[in-house]
Design a protein around this motif. Sequence first.
Motif, PDB file in Angstrom:
ATOM      1  N   ARG A  57       0.886  -1.002  -0.037  1.00 17.55           N
ATOM      2  CA  ARG A  57       0.108   0.069   0.193  1.00 17.55           C
ATOM      3  C   ARG A  57       1.047   1.481  -0.094  1.00 17.55           C
ATOM      4  O   ARG A  57       0.481   2.306  -0.678  1.00 17.55           O
ATOM      5  CB  ARG A  57      -0.579   0.012   0.901  1.00 17.55           C
ATOM      6  CG  ARG A  57      -1.733  -0.935   0.749  1.00 17.55           C
ATOM      7  CD  ARG A  57      -3.093  -1.305   2.273  1.00 17.55           C
ATOM      8  NE  ARG A  57      -2.931  -1.209   3.324  1.00 17.55           N
ATOM      9  CZ  ARG A  57      -2.985  -2.436   4.338  1.00 17.55           C
ATOM     10  NH1 ARG A  57      -3.121  -3.546   3.879  1.00 17.55           N
ATOM     11  NH2 ARG A  57      -2.532  -2.199   5.203  1.00 17.55           N
ATOM     12  N   THR A  60       2.281   1.524  -3.525  1.00 17.98           N
ATOM     13  CA  THR A  60       1.464   2.566  -4.153  1.00 17.98           C
ATOM     14  C   THR A  60       1.037   3.137  -4.547  1.00 17.98           C
ATOM     15  O   THR A  60       1.031   4.143  -5.118  1.00 17.98           O
ATOM     16  CB  THR A  60       0.261   1.453  -4.337  1.00 17.98           C
ATOM     17  OG1 THR A  60       0.108  -0.243  -4.133  1.00 17.98           O
ATOM     18  CG2 THR A  60      -1.140   1.709  -5.053  1.00 17.98           C
ATOM     19  N   ILE A  61       0.821   3.836  -3.290  1.00 19.00           N
ATOM     20  CA  ILE A  61       0.856   5.378  -2.853  1.00 19.00           C
ATOM     21  C   ILE A  61       1.922   6.253  -3.525  1.00 19.00           C
ATOM     22  O   ILE A  61       1.653   7.144  -4.403  1.00 19.00           O
ATOM     23  CB  ILE A  61       0.547   6.178  -1.354  1.00 19.00           C
ATOM     24  CG1 ILE A  61      -0.859   5.525  -1.056  1.00 19.00           C
ATOM     25  CG2 ILE A  61       0.107   6.950  -1.605  1.00 19.00           C
ATOM     26  CD1 ILE A  61      -1.090   5.155   0.321  1.00 19.00           C
ATOM     27  N   ALA A  63       4.180   5.243  -5.938  1.00 15.59           N
ATOM     28  CA  ALA A  63       4.125   5.042  -7.156  1.00 15.59           C
ATOM     29  C   ALA A  63       3.280   5.536  -7.851  1.00 15.59           C
ATOM     30  O   ALA A  63       4.004   6.724  -8.710  1.00 15.59           O
ATOM     31  CB  ALA A  63       4.386   3.839  -6.825  1.00 15.59           C
ATOM     32  N   SER A  64       2.413   6.059  -7.325  1.00 14.85           N
ATOM     33  CA  SER A  64       1.226   6.601  -7.584  1.00 14.85           C
ATOM     34  C   SER A  64       1.433   8.248  -7.777  1.00 14.85           C
ATOM     35  O   SER A  64       1.232   8.869  -8.961  1.00 14.85           O
ATOM     36  CB  SER A  64      -0.184   6.646  -7.020  1.00 14.85           C
ATOM     37  OG  SER A  64      -0.627   4.862  -7.534  1.00 14.85           O
ATOM     38  N   GLU A  65       1.695   8.453  -6.640  1.00 15.50           N
ATOM     39  CA  GLU A  65       2.030   9.868  -6.640  1.00 15.50           C
ATOM     40  C   GLU A  65       2.962  10.686  -7.217  1.00 15.50           C
ATOM     41  O   GLU A  65       3.096  11.198  -7.937  1.00 15.50           O
ATOM     42  CB  GLU A  65       2.445  10.293  -5.367  1.00 15.50           C
ATOM     43  CG  GLU A  65       0.869  10.251  -4.643  1.00 15.50           C
ATOM     44  CD  GLU A  65      -0.411  11.202  -4.710  1.00 15.50           C
ATOM     45  OE1 GLU A  65       0.157  12.357  -4.983  1.00 15.50           O
ATOM     46  OE2 GLU A  65      -1.626  10.892  -4.528  1.00 15.50           O
ATOM     47  N   THR A  67       4.759   9.504  -9.731  1.00 19.37           N
ATOM     48  CA  THR A  67       4.400   9.384 -11.614  1.00 19.37           C
ATOM     49  C   THR A  67       2.656   9.876 -12.155  1.00 19.37           C
ATOM     50  O   THR A  67       2.693  10.208 -12.884  1.00 19.37           O
ATOM     51  CB  THR A  67       4.571   7.976 -11.982  1.00 19.37           C
ATOM     52  OG1 THR A  67       3.324   7.177 -11.006  1.00 19.37           O
ATOM     53  CG2 THR A  67       5.455   7.403 -11.687  1.00 19.37           C
ATOM     54  N   ALA A  68       2.960  10.229 -11.462  1.00 18.64           N
ATOM     55  CA  ALA A  68       1.051  11.377 -11.425  1.00 18.64           C
ATOM     56  C   ALA A  68       1.660  12.703 -12.586  1.00 18.64           C
ATOM     57  O   ALA A  68       2.294  12.653 -12.559  1.00 18.64           O
ATOM     58  CB  ALA A  68       0.866  12.136  -9.931  1.00 18.64           C
ATOM     59  N   ASN A  71       2.634  15.283 -11.304  1.00 21.22           N
ATOM     60  CA  ASN A  71       4.121  16.059  -9.935  1.00 21.22           C
ATOM     61  C   ASN A  71       4.902  16.349 -11.013  1.00 21.22           C
ATOM     62  O   ASN A  71       5.225  16.006 -12.423  1.00 21.22           O
ATOM     63  CB  ASN A  71       4.162  14.172 -10.318  1.00 21.22           C
ATOM     64  CG  ASN A  71       5.790  14.175  -8.493  1.00 21.22           C
ATOM     65  OD1 ASN A  71       5.894  15.178  -8.885  1.00 21.22           O
ATOM     66  ND2 ASN A  71       5.447  13.570  -7.894  1.00 21.22           N
ATOM     67  N   LYS A  78      10.846   9.785 -12.450  1.00 22.47           N
ATOM     68  CA  LYS A  78       9.336   9.729 -12.279  1.00 22.47           C
ATOM     69  C   LYS A  78       8.759   8.011 -12.988  1.00 22.47           C
ATOM     70  O   LYS A  78       8.893   7.399 -12.796  1.00 22.47           O
ATOM     71  CB  LYS A  78       8.097   9.905 -13.487  1.00 22.47           C
ATOM     72  CG  LYS A  78       7.584  11.915 -12.986  1.00 22.47           C
ATOM     73  CD  LYS A  78       6.948  11.761 -13.681  1.00 22.47           C
ATOM     74  CE  LYS A  78       5.757  13.411 -13.135  1.00 22.47           C
ATOM     75  NZ  LYS A  78       4.958  14.589 -14.597  1.00 22.47           N
ATOM     76  N   GLY A  82       8.272   5.052 -10.821  1.00 22.62           N
ATOM     77  CA  GLY A  82       6.923   4.180 -11.176  1.00 22.62           C
ATOM     78  C   GLY A  82       7.791   2.536 -11.698  1.00 22.62           C
ATOM     79  O   GLY A  82       7.802   1.903 -10.802  1.00 22.62           O
TER      80      GLY A  82
END
Length: 123
Positions: A57, A60-61, A63-65, A67-68, A71, A78, A82
């Motif tokens: 978790r 996931t948070i 990497a998601s933030e 690679t947004a 960002n 990035k 990722g």
Amino acid sequence: MNYAANAYARTSRSALTPREAESAVLLKAAQQLIGASHGLAAGDTKRLNEALSFNQRVWTILASEATADENPLPADIKQGIGNLGVFVLRSCVDTMIEPTPEKIANLVQINNEIAAGLQGNPG
């Protein structure tokens, strides 16, 4: 919101910078993995799977933030984050399937190294 996101949100609301908060969450996940690894010899995989799920978790948070689209990080950074996130998530699943002290140690090392880099202490 799940447990990891709640922990991340609580840490983020403190006086820490975002980088310090990310570092703290990674270190927390590493400590959970270390603690859970002690029961591995006795066949206690429940605690290990919980620690691995928490680590998933967190990554996931992160990497998601990272690679947004919004960002501001450079594209190569990035992509690197990722790719590392995918590797960590796969490693967590692999460790759940076939846990070994080496696999756990590798995940702990990754978390500790990234946390140190976020704190400005590379290596």
